[in-house]
Write an enzyme that holds these catalytic residues in place. Structure first.
Site, PDB file in Angstrom:
ATOM      1  N   LYS A   1       0.845  -1.204   0.000  1.00 16.72           N
ATOM      2  CA  LYS A   1       0.000   0.000   0.000  1.00 16.72           C
ATOM      3  C   LYS A   1       0.881   1.255   0.000  1.00 16.72           C
ATOM      4  O   LYS A   1       1.919   1.293   0.671  1.00 16.72           O
ATOM      5  CB  LYS A   1      -0.904  -0.025   1.232  1.00 16.72           C
ATOM      6  CG  LYS A   1      -1.971   1.060   1.265  1.00 16.72           C
ATOM      7  CD  LYS A   1      -2.903   0.876   2.478  1.00 16.72           C
ATOM      8  CE  LYS A   1      -4.009   1.901   2.539  1.00 16.72           C
ATOM      9  NZ  LYS A   1      -4.912   1.694   3.702  1.00 16.72           N
TER      10      LYS A   1
ATOM     11  N   SER B   1      -9.736   1.430   2.704  1.00 15.88           N
ATOM     12  CA  SER B   1      -8.915   2.235   1.842  1.00 15.88           C
ATOM     13  C   SER B   1      -7.802   1.451   1.146  1.00 15.88           C
ATOM     14  O   SER B   1      -7.154   1.990   0.252  1.00 15.88           O
ATOM     15  CB  SER B   1      -8.290   3.381   2.637  1.00 15.88           C
ATOM     16  OG  SER B   1      -7.420   2.890   3.629  1.00 15.88           O
TER      17      SER B   1
ATOM     18  N   SER C   1      -9.885  -0.921   6.947  1.00 14.60           N
ATOM     19  CA  SER C   1      -9.341  -0.682   5.602  1.00 14.60           C
ATOM     20  C   SER C   1      -8.627  -1.864   4.969  1.00 14.60           C
ATOM     21  O   SER C   1      -8.325  -1.817   3.782  1.00 14.60           O
ATOM     22  CB  SER C   1      -8.399   0.522   5.625  1.00 14.60           C
ATOM     23  OG  SER C   1      -9.146   1.709   5.686  1.00 14.60           O
TER      24      SER C   1
END
Lengths: 427, 92
Positions: free
Chosen positions: A28, A103, A127
């Site tokens: 990420k 996310s 997330s």
């Protein structure tokens, strides 16, 4: 087919051979990679190149993994759909008209589409688990303090943890084995009292395990989600698990408590983005600063932050401001303590707790962005464990209308083996 | 119906405190959204006072000099530098 899962595709080779030899891992883009852009999905950090590696990245490189790129995400982790990214949305590989969740949507989509074998995300209020559920893969939110946050660009420090995403429970657990453990750079990491082997816990044996079904988190879910979840629980019962219903009064206030705390911490954390040390400069094109520090600072943040980030920074500032601190922030901390206590009570009588991961199916792109409150309410099932610092896993639990449904298992603090075992019996 | 009065001026004031400039459109939009979101936060009024069990202790490491970033690395993402320092806007 590309799903815009990556913000940058970079090959970062391993420095040592290990258990992840030959594995392609996506990371990420809020996890620092030395010499490789780390944008947090924000215009503010579009050109930011960290001068050091996050601890989890060092551990990946030391275990044979090849990092294949930095994945798309909601800006600074703020969102549930990966649509608030400055670089545009990621699509869900299962259905390209739909969001991948957020996310860590890029990380989940990369794994679901086979563009990476494994991925790391970060989970502040769900997330990792939300996109895992929406994309039909496995995601683990570890106990607070199990995985180092050194090098993770902070959103709400007291809530977030880095966690693995993978096609199977065993592979997710294997990645957790690599990244977990104390770190001298992060004083909130805890030393485990005994050696653990998370991958070995994925043995599918739930005979005699007690599973508490969180009734408040089932009743709020869509019909199709509930049906798939209940089928999964019935299957575990058939495998010898003892299932009982449990109820936690405190959960009714979890979403509000979560957002007050997360926004308050965000308003403080994001103060570092001032356009001087890093970030979009508040100077004019000629490089000169007009006005004083405050003007330049405010200009830098207008240019660098998207709407969701501004919304949360402002609401956090409001919640912490004189006159409102006791009404919002203090009450949210009370709710957090209440939720922790409630979880401790029910986990004294059950090995793991279960609920649908998300109460809804993945929405279509653009369908949910206009109403922030409705979007925040989508996080009802995932935020309680972040408030309680507990571990949780999302595992694919069938489909509804052809779309993936995730089942969530919650364990006691540092009880990752229990949730991994329960989830592996679902596969 | 919202019980929390949040007008665009309040949003502007908070934006000043937070050092974030807003577009006029954001000011209007946030005012309506903040009223709705803060109303939902008001549900926290029903939360009982909870005795948190503080098992917190300070965790201090020994204060020893350790290797850190080089000055060049620390400055590598700055938009402007001068003589090895960050260059920023005038204060005050």
């Amino acid at each position: 087919m590309s799903h815009d899962a990556f913000i940058s595709r970079e090959t970062i080779e391993a420095v040592e051979s290990g258990v992840l030899d030959g594995q392609r891992v996506a990371v990420k883009d809020n996890i620092s990679t030395q010499g490789v852009e780390t944008t947090c999905g924000s215009a503010m950090l579009a050109d930011y190149v960290p001068p050091y590696d996050a601890t989890v990245v060092e551990r990946l490189k030391g275990s044979g993994a090849t990092i294949v790129g930095k994945t798309n995400m909601d800006e600074f982790g703020m969102g549930t759909t990966t649509e608030t990214s400055h670089f545009g949305p990621t699509t869900n590989p299962v259905d390209e008209e739909r969001v991948p969740g957020g996310s860590s949507g890029g990380s989940a989509a990369a794994v679901a589409a086979g563009e990476a074998d494994l991925a790391l995300g970060s989970d502040t209020g769900g997330s990792v688990r939300c996109p895992a559920a929406f994309c039909g893969v496995v995601g683990i939110k570890p106990t607070y303090g199990l995985v180092s946050r050194y090098g993770l660009v902070a959103y709400a420090n007291s809530l977030e943890q880095i966690g693995p995403l993978a096609p199977t429970v065993e592979e997710a657990a294997e990645l957790l084995d690599v990244v977990a453990g104390p770190d001298e750079h992060d004083a909130t990491t805890r030393k485990q009292e005994r050696d653990v082997d998370y991958a070995a816990a994925a043995d599918g044996d739930v005979d005699g395990m007690t599973i508490g079904v969180l009734s408040e988190l089932v009743s709020g879910a869509d019909e199709g989600v509930t049906a798939a979840f209940e089928g999964t629980i019935a299957d575990l019962e058939a495998q010898g698990a003892e299932v009982r219903e449990v109820s936690l009064d405190s959960l009714a206030h979890a979403v509000q408590a979560y957002y007050v705390i997360a926004m308050s911490e965000a308003s403080s954390n994001l103060a570092r983005f001032d356009g001087v040390r890093y970030g979009v400069s508040g100077a004019s094109d000629e490089g000169d600063y007009d006005g004083n520090w405050n003007d330049a600072f405010a200009r830098s943040r207008e240019a660098g932050f998207g709407s969701e980030v501004k919304r949360r920074v402002l609401l956090g500032t409001y919640a912490l401001s004189a006159g409102y601190h006791d009404k919002y922030y203090k009450k949210a901390q009370d709710a957090r303590a209440w939720i922790k206590r409630d979880f401790d009570d029910v986990l004294a009588e059950a090995d793991v707790l279960a609920s649908p991961t998300m109460p809804v199916l993945p929405p279509k792109l653009g369908e949910s962005l206009d109403d922030p409150l409705q979007l925040y309410l989508m996080d009802a099932n995932t935020v309680p464990v972040n408030l309680a610092d507990l571990p949780a896993i999302s595992v694919p639990a069938g489909t509804a209308d052809g779309l993936p449904v995730g089942a969530q298992f919650v364990g006691p603090a540092f009880g990752e083996e229990s949730i991994i075992r329960a989830a592996s019996a679902v596969e | 119906m919202s019980e929390t009065a949040v007008d665009p001026e309040t949003v502007e004031h908070v934006a000043e405190l937070a050092r974030v400039d807003l577009t006029p459109d954001e000011r209007e939009r946030f005012a309506a959204q903040f009223a709705e979101i803060l109303d939902s936060f008001a549900a926290l009024d029903e939360v009982p006072a909870v005795e948190a069990e503080p098992d917190l202790v300070n965790v201090l490491r020994t204060d020893e000099v350790r290797e850190g970033l080089s000055q060049a690395d620390a400055l590598s993402n700055a938009s402007a530098t001068e003589n090895g320092y960050f260059e920023g806007p005038p204060v005050g």
